[in-house]
Write a protein that holds these residues in place. Structure first.
Motif, short mmCIF file in Angstrom:
data_model
loop_
_atom_site.label_atom_id
_atom_site.label_comp_id
_atom_site.label_asym_id
_atom_site.label_seq_id
_atom_site.Cartn_x
_atom_site.Cartn_y
_atom_site.Cartn_z
N GLY A 330 0.78 -1.23 0.00
CA GLY A 330 0.00 0.00 0.00
C GLY A 330 0.81 1.27 0.00
N LYS A 331 2.12 1.17 0.21
CA LYS A 331 2.96 2.36 0.33
C LYS A 331 3.23 2.96 -1.05
N ILE A 332 3.22 4.29 -1.11
CA ILE A 332 3.48 5.01 -2.36
C ILE A 332 4.98 5.25 -2.50
N VAL A 333 5.46 5.07 -3.71
CA VAL A 333 6.89 5.13 -3.97
C VAL A 333 7.44 6.53 -3.71
N SER A 355 9.69 7.08 2.23
CA SER A 355 8.97 8.33 2.47
C SER A 355 7.77 8.04 3.36
N VAL A 356 7.65 8.79 4.43
CA VAL A 356 6.50 8.60 5.32
C VAL A 356 5.29 9.39 4.85
N ASP A 357 5.50 10.35 3.94
CA ASP A 357 4.42 11.28 3.61
C ASP A 357 3.89 11.18 2.18
N ALA A 358 4.56 10.43 1.29
CA ALA A 358 4.03 10.30 -0.06
C ALA A 358 2.67 9.60 -0.06
N THR A 359 2.49 8.63 0.84
CA THR A 359 1.23 7.87 0.86
C THR A 359 0.04 8.74 1.27
N ARG A 387 -7.63 2.54 -0.99
CA ARG A 387 -7.87 1.71 0.20
C ARG A 387 -6.57 1.06 0.68
N ALA A 388 -5.73 0.63 -0.26
CA ALA A 388 -4.44 0.05 0.13
C ALA A 388 -3.57 1.10 0.81
N ALA A 389 -3.61 2.35 0.32
CA ALA A 389 -2.82 3.43 0.94
C ALA A 389 -3.31 3.71 2.36
N VAL A 390 -4.62 3.74 2.56
CA VAL A 390 -5.16 3.90 3.92
C VAL A 390 -4.72 2.73 4.79
N GLY A 391 -4.78 1.53 4.22
CA GLY A 391 -4.35 0.36 4.98
C GLY A 391 -2.90 0.46 5.42
N TRP A 392 -2.05 1.00 4.54
CA TRP A 392 -0.65 1.18 4.94
C TRP A 392 -0.54 2.17 6.10
N MET A 393 -1.25 3.30 6.02
CA MET A 393 -1.18 4.28 7.10
C MET A 393 -1.59 3.67 8.43
N LEU A 394 -2.65 2.88 8.41
CA LEU A 394 -3.16 2.32 9.66
C LEU A 394 -2.28 1.18 10.18
N ASP A 395 -1.69 0.41 9.27
CA ASP A 395 -0.95 -0.78 9.66
C ASP A 395 0.55 -0.49 9.73
N HIS A 396 1.26 -0.69 8.63
CA HIS A 396 2.71 -0.49 8.62
C HIS A 396 3.09 0.95 8.95
N GLY A 397 2.25 1.90 8.56
CA GLY A 397 2.58 3.30 8.82
C GLY A 397 2.58 3.69 10.27
N TYR A 404 0.48 7.49 15.38
CA TYR A 404 1.02 8.45 14.42
C TYR A 404 1.72 7.72 13.28
N LEU A 405 1.90 8.42 12.17
CA LEU A 405 2.77 7.90 11.12
C LEU A 405 4.21 7.94 11.62
N VAL A 406 4.91 6.85 11.40
CA VAL A 406 6.25 6.66 11.96
C VAL A 406 7.21 6.25 10.85
#
Length: 646
Positions: A330-333, A355-359, A387-397, A404-406
C-alpha cells in the motif's frame, strides 16, 4: 547554477555546459557537467578548439532554453580576431544539438581549423555526487566506431547496453584518436572574405531499454520551437493576475518550467504518461512527494499533471514487503530511478519507498482532484489503490499501533523520510540531539489527518461506503485530538517538530508547523498562534519563512533544512495562513516569495539561503540548489490560490 554551469532541460534529458558551451567531464563541484539521459552521462566531454586552441568567450552563455555564446580565437589588442564563432546549443528528448556559425572578419580568403573532442563515459549520476562513492563494475565493454559523418560510443555491462551517436553536417574531414578514449572530429573550413559557414553537430543518446524511434532535431531553433509550443500549451487558458504583474510573471515562468520538466512514466494498465520530475540536475525523475505537491499546487489551473501523477504512483504502489527498498503493501513510492546502478541493485532507488508522507499526500491529491474537477472516474478506478494506501497508514505506517505515522532511519537509504530528509534535519532546538529511533514528524501527521478526511468523503460520495467513511472520519478526529495533546509545547505556544521513539518532543521551532495549517490539523486558536509566530523576524527572513527559526543553536542560514528558505514550504504555509483567515500574514509571505522570484528572472529556485532581507540586496543563493525544481516552479500558483492577484 554554480561552477558556471548552464542547464538545458527537456523531459528526462538535460545538458550542463560551461560559459563557452563546452563539457569538461571533470568530477566534483556542486553539479555535474555533461549530457544526461535517465541518470546516465551520455556526453562526458565536448570541447571545441579553433586552430588548435580553445577560443575566448566574447559573450559567454547566458541562462535560457537554448545556450548561446560568441567566441573568438585568442589574441591581443593589436591583432583583431580573424573570425568570430556564434555557438547555439539545445536539448530535446534524448538529443543534443550544437550549431556553429563561423564568420570571417578578413577581406581575403582564409581557412579555419575546427575540432570537437567528444567522449561518453556513461557514468551513473550517483557516481558523480559529492560523497565520491565508488561502485564495482565488472565486465564492462566500451567501443568507439567511426561513422561516415561522425562517431558512435557504446557501453555494455552484462545485459545493460547504452549508446551515444555523434553526427555532423558537413561530415568531418577526419575522426582522430586522442589516446584517452575520446575522439576528435576535425574540419578545415574555407572562408571567403567576410563570409560565413555553418557546422551542426547532433548527438543521439540511446539509454538502456529505450527502443523508441527518435530523431535529433535539425537545429537549436527547431528545438526552441518545440519547447515554446509545449510551454504555450501549459500556459494556455490560465488566467494570470492583472493587479500583480510580478506574481503573474512568476506563474508564467513556473508553468513554462513545468512544461520542460515533464518526464515519461507508466500507468496501471501500461499506458504512457507525462509527470512532473522533481528537479534538475540531480532529480530529473519521478519523486512521489515532489510530484504530488507540484500537482496539488497546479491543480486549480492545470489538472492534467494531477491525474497523470496519481496514475503513475498507483502503478508503482508497493504490494509486498521489500526491506532493501523500505517497501510495504500500500505504500506510495518515494523515488524511481532508471540508471545502471539502480538496475543492478547497487543503489536502492530503482523503486525506493523511503517516504513517510508520499502515501497520505497521494490520498490528499486524489480527494482534491475530485473536489476540483468533479471527475469521479479516476477515484473509482483508483479505489483499490486508495484503500491500500489507507491500509498502509493504519498498519505499517503506525497510526494504529503508535497513534502516528512513523518512520525509521534506513541505513542503505534515507535517515529522515519526511520532506526534511537530510541527516540531522529533525533535531532539538540546541542542535545537540537528532531524533533517534522511530520518528513521528509533525508535518506527516497533518497530511495523514487530511488524507483520512478526504478519503472519508470519497468513501461516502463516490464509493458509496458509509461505514468505511465513518471509520476514517473517526480516525481523523482521534488523530487531531492526540496530536494537540502530544505535540503542543505550551511554553512555546508552538508544536514540536517531531516526537522521538520514546515519545519525547523534538523541540526545534520549525516551518513544518505551517504545514499543519495547510492540512487543518490545529484548532483555530492554536492555528492563529502558529500563523502569527511564523511571521516573527526569527522565522520570516523577508523573502520567506525559514525552515528553522533563527536564534536557535541548530540554526544555520546555509543549512539545507535548518535555516534556509524553501519556496514550496512557503507555498504550503501561505495556503495554510489563508485557510485560518490570516490574510495579511499570507500576503506578507507571498510578497516575499514574489520579490525573490523577481530578483531571479521570475524563477524560484529549489531553496535560498536564510539570510534576512533587512540588509537590502537580493536573496543569497543556496549553493547546491536545483535551479529547475517542479515544486518551486508550481509554488507561485499556490501563492495565487492563497492570496489572489490583487
Amino acid at each position: 547554477m554554480t561552477d558556471r554551469h548552464h542547464l538545458l532541460v527537456r523531459g528526462a534529458t538535460f545538458a550542463a555546459v560551461g560559459d563557452g558551451g563546452d563539457i569538461s567531464g571533470v568530477r566534483g563541484g556542486n553539479a555535474p557537467d555533461g549530457l544526461f539521459v535517465r541518470d546516465a552521462r551520455h556526453l562526458s566531454r565536448w570541447q571545441l578548439t579553433v586552430d588548435g586552441a580553445m577560443p575566448e568567450q566574447l559573450a559567454p552563455v547566458v541562462d535560457g532554453d537554448t545556450a548561446r555564446c560568441v567566441l573568438v580565437p585568442r589574441g591581443g589588442r593589436q591583432e583583431p580576431p580573424a573570425y568570430t564563432l556564434f555557438r547555439e546549443q539545445a536539448v530535446s528528448d534524448s538529443a543534443f544539438v550544437d550549431s556553429l556559425r563561423v564568420t570571417s572578419n578578413r577581406p581575403v580568403p582564409t581557412t579555419v581549423r575546427i575540432a570537437v573532442t567528444a567522449d561518453a563515459d556513461f557514468t551513473d549520476q550517483f557516481e558523480l555526487r559529492s560523497d565520491f562513492r565508488t561502485y564495482a563494475k565488472s565486465g564492462v565493454v566500451r567501443r568507439r566506431e567511426v561513422l561516415d559523418d561522425g562517431v558512435e560510443f557504446t557501453y555494455r555491462r552484462g545485459e545493460w547496453r547504452s549508446c551515444t551517436t555523434v553526427t555532423a553536417e558537413p561530415a568531418p574531414d577526419a575522426v582522430e584518436e586522442t589516446g584517452t578514449g575520446a575522439r576528435r572530429l576535425v574540419w578545415a573550413l574555407d572562408l571567403e572574405p567576410h563570409a560565413s559557414v555553418e557546422l551542426t553537430l547532433r548527438v543521439m543518446a540511446r539509454p538502456h531499454g529505450d527502443k523508441r524511434a527518435l530523431r535529433v532535431p535539425r537545429s537549436p531553433a527547431a528545438v526552441s520551437e518545440q519547447l515554446h509550443a509545449a510551454e504555450a500549451e501549459f500556459v494556455e487558458s490560465v488566467a494570470f493576475p492583472t493587479g500583480w504583474p510580478e506574481l503573474a510573471a512568476a506563474c508564467a515562468r513556473g508553468l513554462a518550467d513545468l512544461a520542460a520538466l515533464q518526464v515519461p512514466a507508466t500507468g496501471p494498465d501500461g499506458e504512457t504518461l507525462r509527470v512532473p520530475a522533481a528537479g534538475a540536475p540531480w532529480f530529473l525523475t519521478l519523486l512521489g512527494r515532489d510530484a504530488l505537491l507540484t500537482s496539488l499546487f497546479a491543480l486549480p489551473y492545470r489538472p492534467e499533471p494531477a491525474a497523470a501523477t496519481l496514475l503513475a504512483l498507483a502503478a508503482a504502489q508497493a504490494t509486498e514487503v521489500g526491506a532493501d527498498a523500505v517497501a510495504q503493501p500500500g505504500k506510495i513510492v518515494h523515488e524511481v530511478r532508471h540508471g545502471e546502478l539502480a538496475h543492478f541493485g547497487q543503489v536502492p532507488y530503482g523503486r525506493y519507498y523511503g517516504s513517510v508522507d508520499a502515501t497520505p499526500l497521494f490520498l490528499v491529491l486524489l480527494g482534491a482532484y475530485v473536489e476540483q474537477t468533479g471527475d469521479v472516474t479516476l477515484a473509482r478506478r483508483l479505489e483499490p489503490h486508495a484503500r491500500a494506501a489507507v491500509g498502509w497508514m493504519l498498519d505499517h505506517g503506525g497510526l494504529t499501533s503508535r497513534g502516528y505515522l512513523v518512520y525509521r532511519a534506513d541505513q542503505g537509504g534515507l535517515a529522515n523520510q519526511n520532506w526534511k530528509d537530510s541527516p540531522g534535519a529533525i533535531c532539538s532546538a540546541d542542535g545537540s540531539r537528532p531524533a533517534n529511533g522511530p520518528v513521528m514528524a509533525a508535518g506527516a501527521q497533518g497530511y495523514a489527518y487530511d488524507a483520512l478526511r478526504r478519503t472519508a468523503a470519497l468513501a461516502r460520495t463516490v464509493w458509496e461506503d458509509e461505514v468505511y467513511g465513518a471509520l476514517l472520519a473517526q480516525a481523523a478526529g482521534d488523530l487531531r485530538d492526540r496530536f494537540q495533546r502530544d505535540f503542543w509545547m505550551p511554553e512555546q505556544s508552538f508544536p514540536a517538530l517531531a516526537l522521538d521513539g520514546e515519545g519525547r518532543q523534538v523541540d526545534a521551532l520549525a516551518s513544518d508547523a505551517g504545514h499543519l495549517l495547510w492540512s487543518g490539523l490545529l484548532d483555530k486558536e492554536y492555528g492563529e498562534l502558529v500563523g502569527r509566530r511564523l511571521l516573527e523576524p526569527d522565522f520570516f527572513s523577508g523573502w520567506g519563512v525559514r525552515t528553522l527559526a533563527a536564534g536557535q543553536a541548530a540554526y544555520h542560514p546555509l543549512s539545507y533544512h535548518r535555516g534556509s528558505v524553501w519556496p514550496h514550504d512557503n507555498a504550503l504555509i501561505t495556503l495554510g495562513l489563508a485557510r485560518y483567515g490570516l490574510h495579511d500574514e499570507a500576503r506578507a509571505v507571498a510578497s516575499g516569495m514574489v520579490d525573490a522570484a523577481t530578483a531571479a528572472g521570475h524563477r524560484l529556485p529549489e531553496v535560498i539561503a536564510g539570510y534576512g532581507r533587512d540588509g537590502g540586496g537580493e536573496p543569497v543563493p543556496y549553493p547546491h540548489a536545483c535551479v529547475r525544481e517542479s515544486r518551486a516552479a508550481a509554488a507561485p500558483l499556490a501563492l495565487l490560490t492563497a492570496v489572489g492577484g490583487a
